[in-house]
Design a protein around this motif. Structure first.
Motif, PDB file in Angstrom:
ATOM      1  N   GLN A  56     -27.119 107.844 -31.151  1.00 20.13           N
ATOM      2  CA  GLN A  56     -26.795 106.664 -30.558  1.00 20.13           C
ATOM      3  C   GLN A  56     -27.534 105.244 -31.180  1.00 20.13           C
ATOM      4  OE1 GLN A  56     -23.527 106.784 -29.741  1.00 20.13           O
ATOM      5  NE2 GLN A  56     -23.202 104.468 -29.520  1.00 20.13           N
ATOM      6  N   THR A  57     -28.725 105.585 -30.949  1.00 22.49           N
ATOM      7  CA  THR A  57     -29.611 104.319 -31.176  1.00 22.49           C
ATOM      8  C   THR A  57     -29.731 104.325 -32.631  1.00 22.49           C
ATOM      9  OG1 THR A  57     -31.252 104.963 -29.211  1.00 22.49           O
ATOM     10  CG2 THR A  57     -32.078 103.572 -31.159  1.00 22.49           C
ATOM     11  N   LEU A  90     -27.321 105.036 -34.850  1.00 20.68           N
ATOM     12  CA  LEU A  90     -26.036 104.538 -35.187  1.00 20.68           C
ATOM     13  C   LEU A  90     -25.979 102.820 -34.684  1.00 20.68           C
ATOM     14  CD1 LEU A  90     -23.233 106.876 -33.942  1.00 20.68           C
ATOM     15  CD2 LEU A  90     -24.078 106.598 -36.108  1.00 20.68           C
ATOM     16  N   HIS A  91     -26.651 102.353 -33.889  1.00 20.99           N
ATOM     17  CA  HIS A  91     -26.675 101.091 -33.493  1.00 20.99           C
ATOM     18  C   HIS A  91     -27.534 100.410 -34.562  1.00 20.99           C
ATOM     19  CE1 HIS A  91     -24.752 100.792 -29.642  1.00 20.99           C
ATOM     20  NE2 HIS A  91     -25.313 101.732 -29.253  1.00 20.99           N
ATOM     21  N   ALA A 146     -28.559 112.682 -27.972  1.00 22.28           N
ATOM     22  CA  ALA A 146     -27.385 111.805 -27.849  1.00 22.28           C
ATOM     23  C   ALA A 146     -27.798 110.346 -28.005  1.00 22.28           C
ATOM     24  CB  ALA A 146     -26.448 112.102 -26.707  1.00 22.28           C
ATOM     25  N   GLU A 154     -20.912  97.169 -29.088  1.00 14.72           N
ATOM     26  CA  GLU A 154     -21.185  98.712 -28.757  1.00 14.72           C
ATOM     27  C   GLU A 154     -22.428  98.769 -27.974  1.00 14.72           C
ATOM     28  OE1 GLU A 154     -20.201 101.612 -29.982  1.00 14.72           O
ATOM     29  OE2 GLU A 154     -18.343 100.682 -30.967  1.00 14.72           O
ATOM     30  N   ASP A 206     -22.153 100.776 -24.342  1.00 18.46           N
ATOM     31  CA  ASP A 206     -23.341 101.806 -24.060  1.00 18.46           C
ATOM     32  C   ASP A 206     -23.989 101.472 -22.968  1.00 18.46           C
ATOM     33  OD1 ASP A 206     -22.650 103.384 -26.248  1.00 18.46           O
ATOM     34  OD2 ASP A 206     -24.285 102.628 -27.456  1.00 18.46           O
TER      35      ASP A 206
END
Length: 154
Positions: free
Chosen positions: A49-50, A52-53, A45, A142, A146
């Motif tokens: 997420q990284t 997506l960033h 995850a 974001e 996070d």
């Protein structure tokens, strides 16, 4: 006499070992193991997420680069219009010293057109410069969300 201190030393060492066995690992080790378990379970995850960033940052960088390019073009256009305006003003001074009836309205028209072009470029530049505070806003939001989520989990 050498045997006597050794006999007293053995029960003390056994007492320490028993105490450590009953107490478990020190608190810092417990937090470290819990953190490692959390990172292992959330590893995919976190990587997703990284990624997506990274994608969001690339998109926002493309938008920022486009905005900066437009600012550069507006500046160059404004500079060209300003330079032309100065040249035409100089030409107008020369023309006013001549006695020709058609040169003055033509130069005044050109002065007006280039002056409006310079004003339009300045207006566009100010609009683009005002949007600089919105650069990378989504990425910052974001990342803050996070980080807040990670802090609440730890």
């Amino acid at each position: 006499m050498t045997q006597q201190p050794e006999e007293h030393a053995a029960p003390v060492d056994e007492t320490r070992a028993d105490a450590q066995a009953h107490l478990g690992p020190p608190p810092n080790d417990l937090n470290l193991f819990a953190l490692l378990r959390l990172l292992r379970s959330a590893g995919r995850a976190l990587l997703a997420q990284t990624a997506l960033h990274g994608q969001l940052a690339r998109v926002e960088w493309a938008e920022e680069r486009n905005r900066l390019l437009q600012m550069l073009l507006a500046t160059l256009f404004g500079f060209a219009c300003g330079l032309t305006l100065l040249l035409l003003c100089s030409t107008l001074v020369l023309v006013l010293s001549w006695a020709t009836p058609y040169r003055i309205p033509a130069l005044l028209g050109l002065l007006l057109v280039h002056g409006l072009g310079c004003a339009a470029a300045w207006y566009r530049f100010r609009l683009l410069a005002a949007r600089s505070s919105a650069s990378f806003a989504a990425t910052r939001e974001e990342l803050a969300a996070d980080l807040a989520l990670l802090k609440s989990r730890l």
